[in-house]
Write an enzyme that holds these catalytic residues in place. Structure first.
Site, PDB file in Angstrom:
ATOM      1  N   SER A   1       0.844  -1.186   0.000  1.00 48.90           N
ATOM      2  CA  SER A   1       0.000   0.000   0.000  1.00 48.90           C
ATOM      3  C   SER A   1       0.877   1.233   0.000  1.00 48.90           C
ATOM      4  CB  SER A   1      -0.918   0.024   1.228  1.00 48.90           C
ATOM      5  OG  SER A   1      -0.168   0.282   2.401  1.00 48.90           O
ATOM      6  N   LYS A   2       0.332   2.330  -0.480  1.00 50.98           N
ATOM      7  CA  LYS A   2       1.118   3.559  -0.603  1.00 50.98           C
ATOM      8  C   LYS A   2       1.527   4.119   0.752  1.00 50.98           C
ATOM      9  CE  LYS A   2      -3.211   6.127  -1.225  1.00 50.98           C
ATOM     10  NZ  LYS A   2      -4.050   6.822  -2.207  1.00 50.98           N
ATOM     11  N   ARG A   3       0.911   3.661   1.833  1.00 50.43           N
ATOM     12  CA  ARG A   3       1.304   4.118   3.168  1.00 50.43           C
ATOM     13  C   ARG A   3       2.671   3.571   3.566  1.00 50.43           C
ATOM     14  NH1 ARG A   3      -1.419   8.563   4.898  1.00 50.43           N
ATOM     15  NH2 ARG A   3      -3.674   8.312   4.674  1.00 50.43           N
ATOM     16  N   ASN A   4       3.073   2.452   2.943  1.00 53.29           N
ATOM     17  CA  ASN A   4       4.339   1.819   3.303  1.00 53.29           C
ATOM     18  C   ASN A   4       5.416   2.037   2.252  1.00 53.29           C
ATOM     19  OD1 ASN A   4       3.615   0.175   5.833  1.00 53.29           O
ATOM     20  ND2 ASN A   4       1.983  -0.362   4.421  1.00 53.29           N
TER      21      ASN A   4
ATOM     22  N   ASP B   1      -3.502  13.141  -3.571  1.00 56.18           N
ATOM     23  CA  ASP B   1      -3.832  11.858  -4.208  1.00 56.18           C
ATOM     24  C   ASP B   1      -5.059  11.993  -5.102  1.00 56.18           C
ATOM     25  OD1 ASP B   1      -1.785  10.404  -3.135  1.00 56.18           O
ATOM     26  OD2 ASP B   1      -2.960   9.521  -1.514  1.00 56.18           O
TER      27      ASP B   1
END
Length: 483
Positions: A257-260, A412
């Site tokens: 995921s883009k959070r990681n 985003d």
């Protein structure tokens, strides 16, 4: 001929709802390699039935990203082909026609239940531990009554008559027989009340009409494939062969995921990963070339490709390993080849023309250009020397970090990437947090450049591009929030 004996036709079918995802390239690669190895066709289809989430700029980004990777399709929205249109939004009449076929056969029915009723039923069934969220209230309505209500313009959806009992099975080429009980499925919606198809109907109709022989997609679709098998059965069609690839994972085994880690293909392009490195790395995630070999070309993967070599173990999308692989590619180049790569990456005329307006009024000699603009040529920045400046007086670090991530979320959702819009987003974000520009803007400047002085923020974000801008804001938030 069966799906197993017809000429191979495979497809990649991304939704244009955001930045092109690394998972799209991953699935596209395996489809492409199989098609080329078999002398078949690789098709690109745009699945844009979700008009609320579809973005006007996303389709072209998908084209650009896959072409940067080195994957070329034989049929698609931009190149045409004998089975078009290749955008689902242009195939509405086809879906309505096929929904009517199922209605006429008695395999589907109109459902007039309101959203309010459906929610009440769902809550009640959950409380009673009854599987499925719909009670099939409209399934046995007399045909004459249903027809009259449809003719009268009453809002309705079209649902598939799912078997009440029995098992639903299909063969996955990588997993073997997959079986689920019919009781696990609701009477799925095929056509929504707005006249647009659901993913399931559009997917099955398109794959059949486009003569897709093999459906290779991510394992998250395993649970839906039973619904698709039921649709094939209702139409009287032979289903394609299915292969569900394991999901990409972060090193901690969580879903990518883009959070990681950045999930946009363009991020890896912008930090200087070679396209052949990118495909090679994706190829190692679930595919065994043989022995301990990890470096191979796309052509070599095509030549040796077999589904028997595909592993179902959770592939780890490790950016450190990708970077190490890229280093090997760099070291094998001649000096002249490396110079060409660097020029094509960032020292090209197009990029410098964007950059020069930000530097022209700030330099007296050309030797000042590189020191002044070096952060435009970097990937991640080191915030350690300026960590004490990444603050807003009177605001807790955790709140500042959360605010930066909220700004990322705003970016985003942005369609397009131009100075005026970015400045408007930034102003709105500062206002939402009741911060004055003199509080908020230095924070953004430090996050983007790791400097106290830099060109205008709108200009900086526009030239940095979406991927690096968002990545740096996230990294700054992490640095601020770190204990």
């Amino acid at each position: 001929m069966t799906a197993a004996t017809r000429p191979v036709r495979v497809r990649i079918a991304p939704s244009p709802t955001g930045d092109p995802h690394v998972g799209t390239a991953y699935i596209a690669l395996f489809n492409y390699a199989f098609a080329r190895q078999q002398g078949g066709k690789f098709i690109l289809r745009i699945e844009d039935t979700d008009q609320k989430r579809a973005r006007s700029d996303s389709e072209q980004m998908i084209f650009d990203a896959l072409r940067w990777c080195g994957l070329r399709w034989d049929e698609g929205p931009d190149v045409g082909g004998p089975y078009g249109p290749y955008r689902q939004s242009e195939r509405s009449a086809i879906y309505r026609e096929h929904a009517q076929v199922l209605l006429d056969k008695g395999e589907a029915y109109p459902c007039f239940c309101t959203a309010e009723r459906l929610e009440k039923v769902r809550i009640q069934r959950a409380a009673e531990h009854i599987s499925g969220g719909y009670d099939r209230n409209c399934r046995e309505l007399p045909a004459s009554e249903a027809a009259a209500r449809v003719a009268g313009g009453e809002a309705h959806v079209v649902r598939l008559k799912v078997p009440i009992e029995g098992s639903i099975e299909f063969v996955d080429m990588a997993r073997g027989v997959v079986s689920r009980e019919a009781t696990e499925f609701d009477d799925q919606v095929l056509m929504k009340s707005d006249g647009l198809p659901t993913y399931h109907l559009a997917n099955v109709v398109d794959d059949h009409l486009m003569e897709i022989t093999h459906v290779c997609r991510a394992e998250e679709w395993v649970s839906s494939t039973g619904k698709h098998v039921l649709l094939y059965r209702a139409f009287g069609w032979e289903p394609p062969q299915f292969i569900h690839m394991p999901l990409l994972r972060n090193p901690d085994k969580s879903k990518v995921s883009k959070r990681n880690n950045p999930t946009s293909i363009f991020y890896y392009r912008d930090i200087g990963i070679f396209p052949e490195t990118f495909l090679n790395f994706l190829g190692t995630l679930g595919y065994s070339f043989g022995g301990d070999r990890e470096k191979f070309t796309l052509a070599e993967m095509v030549e040796t490709f077999s589904w028997d070599r595909v592993s179902l173990g959770g592939p780890v999308f490790d950016v450190v390993k990708m970077t190490a692989l890229n280093e090997k590619y760099i070291h094998e180049l001649t000096v002249e080849q490396l110079a060409d790569r660097v020029i094509a990456w960032r020292l090209n005329r197009d990029f410098l023309v964007k950059l020069m307006p930000l530097a022209q009024k700030r330099i007296k000699r050309l030797d000042e250009v590189i020191p002044l603009t070096e952060y435009f040529f970097a990937g991640d920045l080191d915030y350690t020397p300026i960590l004490g400046e990444l603050k807003i007086e009177g605001v807790e670090p955790a709140a500042i970090a959360a605010a930066l991530l909220a700004f990322v979320d705003k970016l985003d959702a942005r369609v397009g990437w131009v100075k005026a819009d970015l400045e408007a987003d930034m102003k709105a974000w500062a206002t939402e947090h009741t911060w004055k520009p003199k509080q908020a803007y230095p924070l953004i400047r430090l996050a983007l450049t790791a400097r106290m002085a830099a060109p205008g923020l709108g200009d900086t974000m526009e030239v940095l591009g979406k991927e690096l801008t968002r990545r740096r804001l996230r990294r700054a938030a992490e640095a601020i929030a770190a204990p």
